[in-house]
Design an enzyme around this catalytic site. Sequence first.
Site, short mmCIF file in Angstrom:
data_model
loop_
_atom_site.label_atom_id
_atom_site.label_comp_id
_atom_site.label_asym_id
_atom_site.label_seq_id
_atom_site.Cartn_x
_atom_site.Cartn_y
_atom_site.Cartn_z
N HIS A 185 -21.52 -27.85 16.39
CA HIS A 185 -21.67 -26.90 15.28
C HIS A 185 -22.65 -27.38 14.21
CE1 HIS A 185 -18.30 -25.04 17.23
NE2 HIS A 185 -18.15 -24.12 16.30
N HIS A 214 -25.11 -24.69 13.45
CA HIS A 214 -25.21 -24.02 12.14
C HIS A 214 -26.63 -24.11 11.60
CE1 HIS A 214 -20.60 -24.35 11.18
NE2 HIS A 214 -20.89 -23.36 11.99
N LYS A 254 -9.22 -20.86 8.99
CA LYS A 254 -10.47 -21.03 8.25
C LYS A 254 -11.03 -19.64 7.97
CE LYS A 254 -12.34 -25.51 9.56
NZ LYS A 254 -13.46 -26.21 10.22
N LYS A 289 -6.53 -25.47 20.44
CA LYS A 289 -6.87 -25.30 19.02
C LYS A 289 -5.61 -25.42 18.15
CE LYS A 289 -9.35 -23.23 15.41
NZ LYS A 289 -10.47 -22.43 14.94
N ASN A 341 -15.63 -28.91 15.74
CA ASN A 341 -17.01 -28.57 15.38
C ASN A 341 -18.03 -29.21 16.30
OD1 ASN A 341 -17.14 -26.72 13.22
ND2 ASN A 341 -16.15 -28.25 11.94
N HIS A 360 -23.57 -16.89 16.98
CA HIS A 360 -22.92 -18.16 16.66
C HIS A 360 -22.64 -18.97 17.94
CE1 HIS A 360 -20.33 -21.06 14.70
NE2 HIS A 360 -19.37 -20.77 15.54
N GLU A 381 -8.53 -30.21 7.77
CA GLU A 381 -9.67 -30.98 8.24
C GLU A 381 -9.90 -32.25 7.43
OE1 GLU A 381 -12.83 -28.60 10.05
OE2 GLU A 381 -14.26 -30.02 9.21
N ARG A 404 -4.39 -13.18 -5.65
CA ARG A 404 -4.12 -14.61 -5.36
C ARG A 404 -3.40 -14.83 -4.04
NH1 ARG A 404 -2.83 -14.52 -10.95
NH2 ARG A 404 -4.61 -15.25 -12.15
N ARG A 455 -9.43 -32.53 12.90
CA ARG A 455 -9.83 -31.13 13.10
C ARG A 455 -11.35 -30.98 13.24
NH1 ARG A 455 -7.73 -25.43 10.47
NH2 ARG A 455 -9.37 -24.18 11.44
N GLU A 511 -17.36 -21.61 23.06
CA GLU A 511 -16.22 -22.24 22.37
C GLU A 511 -15.15 -22.66 23.38
OE1 GLU A 511 -16.58 -22.99 19.27
OE2 GLU A 511 -17.61 -21.39 18.16
P1 NAD Z 1 -18.99 -10.90 15.41
O1 NAD Z 1 -17.79 -10.75 14.59
O2 NAD Z 1 -20.32 -10.64 14.77
O3 NAD Z 1 -18.85 -9.98 16.69
C1 NAD Z 1 -19.89 -9.95 17.62
C2 NAD Z 1 -20.34 -8.51 17.92
O4 NAD Z 1 -19.41 -7.89 18.80
C3 NAD Z 1 -20.42 -7.61 16.71
O5 NAD Z 1 -21.54 -6.78 16.87
C4 NAD Z 1 -19.15 -6.79 16.81
O6 NAD Z 1 -19.27 -5.55 16.17
C5 NAD Z 1 -19.01 -6.63 18.28
N1 NAD Z 1 -17.68 -6.41 18.81
C6 NAD Z 1 -16.53 -6.97 18.40
N2 NAD Z 1 -15.53 -6.65 19.24
C7 NAD Z 1 -16.06 -5.84 20.18
C8 NAD Z 1 -15.54 -5.20 21.32
N3 NAD Z 1 -14.28 -5.38 21.71
N4 NAD Z 1 -16.37 -4.42 22.05
C9 NAD Z 1 -17.69 -4.30 21.71
N5 NAD Z 1 -18.25 -4.90 20.66
C10 NAD Z 1 -17.43 -5.68 19.91
O7 NAD Z 1 -19.10 -12.36 16.04
P2 NAD Z 1 -18.06 -13.35 16.75
O8 NAD Z 1 -18.85 -14.04 17.78
O9 NAD Z 1 -16.81 -12.67 17.13
O10 NAD Z 1 -17.69 -14.37 15.60
C11 NAD Z 1 -18.68 -15.19 15.03
C12 NAD Z 1 -18.23 -15.54 13.63
O11 NAD Z 1 -17.01 -16.27 13.69
C13 NAD Z 1 -19.23 -16.41 12.89
O12 NAD Z 1 -19.38 -15.93 11.59
C14 NAD Z 1 -18.57 -17.77 12.88
O13 NAD Z 1 -18.93 -18.54 11.77
C15 NAD Z 1 -17.12 -17.41 12.85
N6 NAD Z 1 -16.23 -18.44 13.37
C16 NAD Z 1 -15.19 -18.81 12.61
C17 NAD Z 1 -14.29 -19.75 13.06
C18 NAD Z 1 -13.07 -20.08 12.26
O14 NAD Z 1 -12.38 -21.04 12.60
N7 NAD Z 1 -12.76 -19.31 11.25
C19 NAD Z 1 -14.48 -20.34 14.32
C20 NAD Z 1 -15.57 -19.94 15.09
C21 NAD Z 1 -16.45 -18.98 14.60
N1 GLY Z 2 -13.88 -23.65 14.42
C1 GLY Z 2 -13.59 -24.88 13.78
C2 GLY Z 2 -12.22 -24.95 13.18
O1 GLY Z 2 -11.48 -24.00 13.19
O2 GLY Z 2 -11.87 -25.95 12.64
#
Ligand code: NAD
Ligand code: GLY
Length: 355
Positions: free
Chosen positions: A245, A249, A140, A224, A242, A262, A234, A118, A238, A182
Amino acid sequence: MQQLSVDLGDRSYPITIGAGLLDQAASFTPHIVGKQVCVVTDDTVAPLYLERLRETLVGYRVETVVLPTGEAFKNWLTLQQIFDALLAGRHDRRTTLIALGGGVIGDMTGFAAACYQRGVNFIQVPTTLLSQVDSSVGGKTGINHPAGKNMIGAFYQPQAVVIDTDTLQTLPRREVSAGLAEIIKYGLIRDTDFLLWLEQQMPALLELDAQTVTEAIARSCQIKAAVVAEDEREGGVRAILNLGHTFGHAIEAHQGYGQWLHGEAVGAGMVMALQMSARQRWISDADAERCISLIAAAGLPTAPPPTMQEDDFMRLMAVDKKVLDGQLRLVLLKQLGHAVVTADYDVTALRATLG
Ligand code: NAD
Ligand code: GLY
């Protein structure tokens, strides 16, 4: 080294940005309460940085979980591997999870931390540009469902965000561009000065010039953090984070998770939001074109995949989290630097944008 703060009362936490933080125990020890730590990473990042982090965490009982890489694995089955490891290693409620990787690892590890017994502590150690400027900040967390992106999850804040900018040196160019999407978003929604600065600095950013990238990360995290502090869960503002997005998405889900990055989908989605804002006559065509050029200069797509039709968008956008009482709300620009979340738009403008 720069330090910022996400101000959320007793859930406030620091964001530390600097080169070489991965090797400094002081980046982590103030945020770990017990003796147990579980580092979650993926099989791309593990060979690059896991051993270094293990060495930094000397003195702790360190478990590691190496998940398969990529968006296609951001699901229940993969998440289960984290719980399996925590239970097999008899982690108690004082354990600390560390997310070492991009946004996929950060979102899944955060969700695991929210659920395990939890709720246990976790630290974000983002290693992609996108995760350093966006996903690691704001709490998030979650996973995808085949019917919709990030549909299962929780708001759950980390104890700290530790951004080692050196990790960007191994990042593929396509991922750098994804992160820039972003970063551009923050300028579009809140900060026209930042937008101008980005126009000037784009070549240096693409070259990963250390000082310029650090400044872009810090400015993005500041924006942010401010938005999240205003509206953590949100209820309102907030949602401007997006921008692009809703369209993005839909592109990701349509193409199959992992086909479009993404950030690439967000790039094309922001172009659609700019075009629609121009069709509404809220921003000028010239301003829209200028911003679309910036998105293109960052190496991002400026149009959705040609295989996607209006119906595909409408079906996939119907499950967007901004849908309220069956009405799709969109993030659009009333003017550059001023985003709104609104259902008050012209449906013919939407159809023209999708078609
Ligand atoms: P990811 O986590 O898939 O990483 C992208 C690629 O880079 C992967 O292949 C990873 O293994 C590789 N990688 C990571 N660090 C590396 C490094 N230093 N050197 C070489 N390779 C490396 O993708 P991302 O773009 O980091 O994140 C996208 C995700 O984040 C999506 O799922 C999206 O929905 C989410 N997201 C969440 C929020 C939030 O607020 N929580 C906001 C934006 C995006
Ligand atoms: N990436 C959108 C949020 O964090 O609200």
